[in-house]
Design a protein around this motif. Structure first.
Motif, PDB file in Angstrom:
ATOM      1  N   UNK A   1       0.842  -1.196   0.000  1.00  0.00           N
ATOM      2  CA  UNK A   1       0.000   0.000   0.000  1.00  0.00           C
ATOM      3  C   UNK A   1       0.880   1.251   0.000  1.00  0.00           C
ATOM      4  N   UNK A   2       2.169   1.048  -0.294  1.00  0.00           N
ATOM      5  CA  UNK A   2       3.160   2.122  -0.318  1.00  0.00           C
ATOM      6  C   UNK A   2       3.504   2.434  -1.777  1.00  0.00           C
ATOM      7  N   UNK A   3       3.244   3.658  -2.200  1.00  0.00           N
ATOM      8  CA  UNK A   3       3.493   4.041  -3.593  1.00  0.00           C
ATOM      9  C   UNK A   3       4.970   3.959  -3.976  1.00  0.00           C
ATOM     10  N   UNK A   4       5.861   4.090  -2.999  1.00  0.00           N
ATOM     11  CA  UNK A   4       7.299   4.089  -3.290  1.00  0.00           C
ATOM     12  C   UNK A   4       7.938   2.709  -3.196  1.00  0.00           C
ATOM     13  N   UNK A   5       7.235   1.756  -2.603  1.00  0.00           N
ATOM     14  CA  UNK A   5       7.789   0.414  -2.435  1.00  0.00           C
ATOM     15  C   UNK A   5       6.699  -0.596  -2.789  1.00  0.00           C
ATOM     16  N   UNK A   6       6.905  -1.331  -3.880  1.00  0.00           N
ATOM     17  CA  UNK A   6       5.866  -2.264  -4.317  1.00  0.00           C
ATOM     18  C   UNK A   6       6.049  -3.680  -3.764  1.00  0.00           C
ATOM     19  N   UNK A   7       6.897  -3.828  -2.742  1.00  0.00           N
ATOM     20  CA  UNK A   7       7.067  -5.128  -2.099  1.00  0.00           C
ATOM     21  C   UNK A   7       5.753  -5.514  -1.417  1.00  0.00           C
ATOM     22  N   UNK A   8       5.222  -6.701  -1.719  1.00  0.00           N
ATOM     23  CA  UNK A   8       3.957  -7.102  -1.087  1.00  0.00           C
ATOM     24  C   UNK A   8       4.060  -7.097   0.440  1.00  0.00           C
TER      25      UNK A   8
END
Length: 189
Positions: free
Chosen positions: A82-89
């Motif tokens: 849910x972080x726009x800068x980090x797409x790690x699930x």
């Protein structure tokens, strides 16, 4: 590749959807390894808007083996970032023989209620679940993991574990007052 036509619906007769799924033994058979890959692949593709449209998939964050008519305690979970800068699930794994070993008294629920790939209709109401859980499970290699989850990932895992026990989300909705939740319930989404 799993498609929507392969997913068992709650109104279908003769499926394992309402059965208690069998424990999985290790090492996994080739068929079980493929099932694990296919379950996760469905989630990955369904969360890609372009591919989901191409294959006619409904987006999902969890898919359990009983939903494809396989009575095994196995489910794929993919809670996207849910972080726009980090797409790690936030959480991504195939959980096998999962057990909730502790849970909070505090309950949580999704503001919009829950949905399910095996349920083709909207069912209104809150689905109270434990806000925080400690989950113990095995991965596809048979290694045991113990993770603490809270909020949305905890709700998703409880939903998938319910599938392994023959329970659907709407079984938890208060029949007399669908929008009644236990006092102090935290709402998300």
């Amino acid at each position: 590749m799993i498609l929507m036509k392969d997913i068992v619906r709650d109104d279908q007769e003769g499926t394992v959807l309402r059965d208690y799924a069998a424990k999985v033994s290790f090492p996994l058979t080739e068929e079980e390894q493929q099932l694990a890959k296919d379950l996760m692949e469905y989630l990955e593709i369904s969360q890609d808007e372009e591919l989901a449209e191409k294959y006619g998939l409904r987006a999902g964050v969890g898919l359990a083996a009983p939903q494809v008519n396989v009575s095994k305690q196995m489910a794929a979970v993919l809670v996207p970032s849910d972080d726009e800068e980090d797409d790690t699930p936030i959480f991504k794994d195939v959980i096998i023989n999962p057990v909730i070993i502790s849970e909070s008294v505090q309950m949580g629920a999704l503001t919009e209620g829950e949905g399910c790939l095996s349920v083709d209709r909207d069912i209104a109401g809150y689905v109270p679940r434990h806000d925080r859980i400690t989950l113990k499970y095995q991965d596809v290699q048979g290694e045991t993991h113990k993770v603490r989850l809270k909020h949305y990932p905890a709700i998703v895992c409880q939903h998938e574990i319910d599938h392994l026990h023959g329970v659907l989300f709407y079984d938890h909705i208060n029949k007399d007052n669908p929008f009644e939740a236990p006092e102090g319930t935290v709402f998300f989404g």
